[in-house]
Design a protein around this motif. Structure first.
Motif, PDB file in Angstrom:
ATOM      1  N   GLY A   6      -4.726  10.232  -1.469  1.00  0.00           N
ATOM      2  CA  GLY A   6      -5.313   9.143  -0.581  1.00  0.00           C
ATOM      3  C   GLY A   6      -4.525   7.751  -0.753  1.00  0.00           C
ATOM      4  N   MET A   7      -5.111   6.835  -0.285  1.00  0.00           N
ATOM      5  CA  MET A   7      -4.258   5.551  -0.490  1.00  0.00           C
ATOM      6  C   MET A   7      -4.511   4.605  -1.591  1.00  0.00           C
ATOM      7  SD  MET A   7      -2.735   5.623   2.269  1.00  0.00           S
ATOM      8  CE  MET A   7      -2.118   3.826   2.425  1.00  0.00           C
ATOM      9  N   ILE A   8      -3.704   3.846  -1.881  1.00  0.00           N
ATOM     10  CA  ILE A   8      -3.851   2.966  -2.954  1.00  0.00           C
ATOM     11  C   ILE A   8      -3.111   1.657  -2.517  1.00  0.00           C
ATOM     12  CG2 ILE A   8      -1.697   3.694  -4.113  1.00  0.00           C
ATOM     13  CD1 ILE A   8      -2.748   2.604  -6.658  1.00  0.00           C
ATOM     14  N   GLU A  60       0.842  -1.235   0.118  1.00  0.00           N
ATOM     15  CA  GLU A  60       0.051  -0.173   0.063  1.00  0.00           C
ATOM     16  C   GLU A  60       0.954   1.379  -0.150  1.00  0.00           C
ATOM     17  OE1 GLU A  60      -2.323  -0.242   3.607  1.00  0.00           O
ATOM     18  OE2 GLU A  60      -0.941   0.716   4.550  1.00  0.00           O
ATOM     19  N   ALA A  61       0.207   2.318  -0.341  1.00  0.00           N
ATOM     20  CA  ALA A  61       1.177   3.615  -0.341  1.00  0.00           C
ATOM     21  C   ALA A  61       0.033   4.643  -0.586  1.00  0.00           C
ATOM     22  CB  ALA A  61       1.919   3.607  -1.664  1.00  0.00           C
ATOM     23  N   HIS A  62       0.447   5.947   0.150  1.00  0.00           N
ATOM     24  CA  HIS A  62      -0.282   7.077   0.030  1.00  0.00           C
ATOM     25  C   HIS A  62       0.361   7.982  -0.966  1.00  0.00           C
ATOM     26  CE1 HIS A  62      -1.256  11.144   1.560  1.00  0.00           C
ATOM     27  NE2 HIS A  62      -2.313  10.653   1.742  1.00  0.00           N
ATOM     28  N   GLY A  63      -0.805   8.328  -1.947  1.00  0.00           N
ATOM     29  CA  GLY A  63      -0.526   9.389  -3.118  1.00  0.00           C
ATOM     30  C   GLY A  63      -0.788  10.673  -2.699  1.00  0.00           C
ATOM     31  N   TYR A  64       0.326  11.715  -3.016  1.00  0.00           N
ATOM     32  CA  TYR A  64      -0.183  12.876  -2.348  1.00  0.00           C
ATOM     33  C   TYR A  64       0.142  13.699  -3.851  1.00  0.00           C
ATOM     34  CZ  TYR A  64      -0.454  16.998   0.557  1.00  0.00           C
ATOM     35  OH  TYR A  64      -0.886  18.012   1.507  1.00  0.00           O
ATOM     36  N   TRP A  65       0.197  15.160  -3.899  1.00  0.00           N
ATOM     37  CA  TRP A  65       0.383  15.940  -4.993  1.00  0.00           C
ATOM     38  C   TRP A  65       1.714  15.752  -5.457  1.00  0.00           C
ATOM     39  CZ3 TRP A  65      -4.229  17.254  -5.588  1.00  0.00           C
ATOM     40  CH2 TRP A  65      -5.182  17.772  -4.605  1.00  0.00           C
ATOM     41  N   SER A  68     -12.391   0.849  -2.629  1.00  0.00           N
ATOM     42  CA  SER A  68     -13.922   1.286  -2.214  1.00  0.00           C
ATOM     43  C   SER A  68     -13.912   2.084  -0.835  1.00  0.00           C
ATOM     44  CB  SER A  68     -14.651   0.065  -1.991  1.00  0.00           C
ATOM     45  OG  SER A  68     -13.988  -0.865  -1.021  1.00  0.00           O
ATOM     46  N   GLN A  69     -12.863   2.401  -0.208  1.00  0.00           N
ATOM     47  CA  GLN A  69     -12.662   3.274   1.096  1.00  0.00           C
ATOM     48  C   GLN A  69     -12.876   4.760   0.526  1.00  0.00           C
ATOM     49  OE1 GLN A  69     -12.900   1.766   3.940  1.00  0.00           O
ATOM     50  NE2 GLN A  69     -13.122  -0.459   2.687  1.00  0.00           N
ATOM     51  N   PRO A  70     -13.399   5.772   1.595  1.00  0.00           N
ATOM     52  CA  PRO A  70     -13.364   7.005   1.332  1.00  0.00           C
ATOM     53  C   PRO A  70     -11.875   7.423   1.195  1.00  0.00           C
ATOM     54  CG  PRO A  70     -14.156   6.506   3.573  1.00  0.00           C
ATOM     55  CD  PRO A  70     -13.996   5.110   2.677  1.00  0.00           C
ATOM     56  N   ASP A  71     -10.921   6.747   1.670  1.00  0.00           N
ATOM     57  CA  ASP A  71      -9.523   7.579   1.562  1.00  0.00           C
ATOM     58  C   ASP A  71      -8.774   7.171   0.425  1.00  0.00           C
ATOM     59  OD1 ASP A  71      -9.097   4.835   2.093  1.00  0.00           O
ATOM     60  OD2 ASP A  71      -7.503   5.169   3.555  1.00  0.00           O
ATOM     61  N   GLY A  72      -9.476   6.697  -0.639  1.00  0.00           N
ATOM     62  CA  GLY A  72      -8.932   5.990  -1.806  1.00  0.00           C
ATOM     63  C   GLY A  72      -8.192   7.260  -2.836  1.00  0.00           C
ATOM     64  N   LEU A  73      -6.965   6.985  -3.195  1.00  0.00           N
ATOM     65  CA  LEU A  73      -6.422   7.795  -4.141  1.00  0.00           C
ATOM     66  C   LEU A  73      -7.228   8.160  -5.541  1.00  0.00           C
ATOM     67  CD1 LEU A  73      -3.831   9.384  -5.171  1.00  0.00           C
ATOM     68  CD2 LEU A  73      -3.035   7.184  -5.975  1.00  0.00           C
ATOM     69  N   ARG A  74      -7.345   9.553  -6.012  1.00  0.00           N
ATOM     70  CA  ARG A  74      -7.844   9.488  -7.303  1.00  0.00           C
ATOM     71  C   ARG A  74      -6.834  10.251  -8.291  1.00  0.00           C
ATOM     72  NH1 ARG A  74     -13.979  11.830  -8.842  1.00  0.00           N
ATOM     73  NH2 ARG A  74     -13.496  12.724 -10.917  1.00  0.00           N
TER      74      ARG A  74
END
Length: 250
Positions: free
Chosen positions: A237-239, A29-34, A183-189
């Motif tokens: 968000g998270m991926i 898993e990873a967190h995607g930011y700007w 499907s979580q609200p914290d998902g990366l877009r």
């Protein structure tokens, strides 16, 4: 404005590359930011003899750089975590160890310096995406020159998607649209913006550092020198590996 969400695949693999042109880390898993996935390409070695807009020491100049393996020693806090680098012979250095700097400078033949960049040392945009169907198609097109199979690591992508539509290069059909992960609200877009122009880096085997010119030659001749697509973060968000990938249509 009404958005339609179409399930198009599943996240198969995730990678970040703590040090530009060194080996990547496989992630669950990873967190995607700007500025891309947290911890991705935050360090680089700079060629002091270079005055161009591309000063980085990469596999173009030093193919064996891909054999050095960096890792964050505190993976839950990559923003502040120290980084260790394992050399091809098994020795381990701190990323800022002068001995590591001297070793790379000696191999390159000229002085180099380490830099840390909070926004990342990216060639262009900050997150890259490729499908497993594309990797398979490229393996078939390149053929026996690389033993009939290539690794997605050769392309140094962040996100590998296993698409429900197994047509190769399907990610190019997703350009100018967005992907939502999980499907979580914290998902990366992520917004997909353009194809990735390739260079001689994809000729370098990520396991052996040996060069095979047929790889770039095939991509140039059959895909207008492009493979994979670039994306930019629309919503941090998270991926996660296993996330369902949804294409957003308006």
């Amino acid at each position: 404005m009404i958005e339609e969400f179409i399930e198009v695949g599943v996240v198969k693999e995730l990678y970040r590359f703590p040090v530009k042109s060194m080996r990547g880390e496989a992630l669950q898993e990873a967190h995607g930011y700007w500025h891309g996935l947290d911890g991705d390409r935050r360090y680089a070695f700079v060629r002091l003899d270079n005055r161009s807009g591309f000063p980085w020491l990469t596999g173009r100049e030093l193919p064996q750089l891909l054999q050095y393996t960096p890792r964050y020693t505190q993976p839950d806090n990559v923003i502040d975590s120290p980084v260790e680098v394992r050399a091809p012979d098994g020795r381990t250095f701190s990323i800022d160890d002068p001995e590591l700097n001297q070793e790379l400078a000696a191999a390159y033949g000229r002085p180099v310096n380490l830099i840390k960049i909070g926004r990342g040392a990216f060639d262009s945009q900050v997150i890259s995406v490729m499908s497993t169907a594309t990797v398979t198609a490229l393996s078939e097109a390149i053929g026996t020159a690389v033993g009939g199979k290539i690794s997605p690591l050769r392309f140094r992508q962040n996100i590998i998607i296993d698409p429900f539509d197994d047509q190769p290069y399907v990610e190019e059909r997703w350009l100018d649209s967005s992907l939502v992960f999980g499907s979580q609200p914290d998902g990366l877009r992520l917004r997909l913006n353009r194809r990735i122009q390739r260079c001689v880096m994809i000729n370098i085997d990520p396991e052996t550092s040996e060069k095979e010119p047929a790889v770039l030659k095939t991509v140039a001749q059959t895909r207008q020198n492009c493979a994979g697509v670039y994306g930019s973060t629309e919503h941090p968000g998270m991926i996660r590996v296993g996330d369902v990938v949804k294409l957003v249509r308006v």
